[in-house]
Design an enzyme around this catalytic site. Structure first.
Site, short mmCIF file in Angstrom:
data_model
loop_
_atom_site.label_atom_id
_atom_site.label_comp_id
_atom_site.label_asym_id
_atom_site.label_seq_id
_atom_site.Cartn_x
_atom_site.Cartn_y
_atom_site.Cartn_z
N HIS A 1 -5.41 -35.74 -1.01
CA HIS A 1 -4.55 -34.72 -0.41
C HIS A 1 -3.99 -33.81 -1.50
O HIS A 1 -3.52 -34.30 -2.54
CB HIS A 1 -3.40 -35.37 0.36
CG HIS A 1 -3.86 -36.20 1.52
ND1 HIS A 1 -4.36 -37.47 1.36
CD2 HIS A 1 -3.90 -35.93 2.85
CE1 HIS A 1 -4.70 -37.96 2.54
NE2 HIS A 1 -4.43 -37.05 3.46
N ASP B 1 -7.26 -32.83 1.87
CA ASP B 1 -6.71 -32.48 3.18
C ASP B 1 -5.31 -31.89 3.06
O ASP B 1 -4.60 -32.12 2.08
CB ASP B 1 -6.62 -33.72 4.07
CG ASP B 1 -7.96 -34.18 4.62
OD1 ASP B 1 -9.00 -33.62 4.22
OD2 ASP B 1 -7.96 -35.12 5.44
#
Length: 246
Positions: A195, A49
Site C-alpha cells: 500500500h 493499493d
C-alpha cells in the site's frame, strides 16, 4: 416471510457473496487460480493499493525511480479526481495505473448498478488524468462479489488479486514483519500486494512499506527475478512485453 422467500433470499446472497471466498489464498488457488496473479517464473509483479495520496505516493515514486523499478498502482477513483496531476506523473514515469474502485466500501449487499457506475467512473477518471486505459481491477479488500466481477467484465477489466502480501496496513507492522509476511509466498511469478497510502491502514503505515521496499527488491534480484508491472508479468491469457531491467 415465507420459507420460499427466505430460500430465494439465501440463494441470491450466496450467488452474490460466494465468489468473495476467493479472498482466501487457499480457496483462490483451487477455485480461481487466475486471480492469484501468478505470472512468469522469472518475474515479480509489484503492486500498490489505495492511492494516489499527495503525502506518500510521491515518496514511493522517488524510491522506485532510485531502485529502477516500475510498479502497478491500483488507484481509487475519488482520489484520482483530487490528484489528477499526480496520476499523470505516475503514468509518465512508466508506472501502470489500474483500478481499485471509486471508493473503498465493503460490498455485502448486491449493488449491480452502483458497482458498475462506480467502476466506470473510476476508469473515466484515470483516463482523464492521463493514466491511460486501465486493464486490471482489484476490488477493495479483495472481495470480488458477483456484481463486482460482472461490472469488471462489462468494462473490459481483468480482476487480479495477489499471490503474497505484507500485512503492511496493520498498526504493529514494521519493515521486518512486512518482509517476513511476504516471504511466506514470495516466489518467481508472484504478485505482491502493498500500500502506498494509509487511507484504509493504520496511520503512517505507508512509512513502513516505503522502508521495506529496497530490501524487497534486493531479495527478488538476488533470486534472479525481475521486478515490474502486471503488464510485464505474463499472466495467463495475456501477452506481456519484455520486462524492464529491474
Amino acid at each position: 416471510m415465507s420459507s420460499a422467500a427466505l430460500a430465494a433470499g439465501a440463494a441470491v446472497a450466496a450467488w452474490h457473496v460466494g465468489p468473495a471466498a476467493t479472498w482466501l489464498p487457499g480457496v483462490r488457488a483451487v477455485l480461481s487460480p487466475a486471480l492469484d496473479g501468478r505470472g512468469a517464473p522469472g518475474h515479480v509483479a509489484l503492486t500498490f493499493d489505495d492511492g494516489p495520496d499527495a503525502r506518500s505516493t510521491p515518496l514511493f515514486l522517488r524510491e522506485l525511480e532510485r531502485l529502477r523499478v516500475r510498479a502497478t498502482f491500483f488507484v481509487l477513483g475519488a482520489f484520482v479526481e483530487a490528484h489528477s496531476g499526480l496520476v499523470g506523473r505516475m503514468a509518465a514515469e512508466g508506472h501502470e495505473i489500474a483500478v481499485h474502485g471509486w471508493g473503498h466500501e465493503r460490498p455485502w449487499l448486491p449493488r449491480p448498478f452502483a458497482d458498475r457506475a462506480g467502476l466506470e467512473r473510476a476508469v473515466a477518471a484515470v483516463r482523464a488524468a492521463g493514466g491511460g486505459s486501465p486493464r486490471w481491477y482489484r476490488p477493495p479488500y479483495g472481495i470480488l462479489t458477483a456484481t463486482r466481477r460482472r461490472a469488471a467484465r462489462q468494462l473490459g477489466l481483468r480482476p487480479v488479486l495477489w499471490t503474497t502480501w505484507g500485512r503492511d496496513w496493520t498498526a504493529p507492522a514494521d519493515p521486518g514483519s512486512v518482509l517476513g509476511e511476504l516471504a511466506h509466498r514470495l516466489t518467481g511469478g508472484a504478485t505482491v500486494l502493498l500500500h502506498d497510502s494509509d487511507r484504509t491502514s493504520a496511520p503512517g503505515a505507508w512509512r513502513v512499506t516505503l522502508a521495506a521496499l529496497p530490501e524487497l527488491v534486493s531479495r527478488c534480484r538476488a533470486q534472479g527475478w525481475t521486478v515490474g508491472t502486471l503488464a510485464e508479468h505474463g499472466l495467463a491469457g495475456e501477452s506481456a512485453p519484455e520486462p524492464r531491467a529491474g
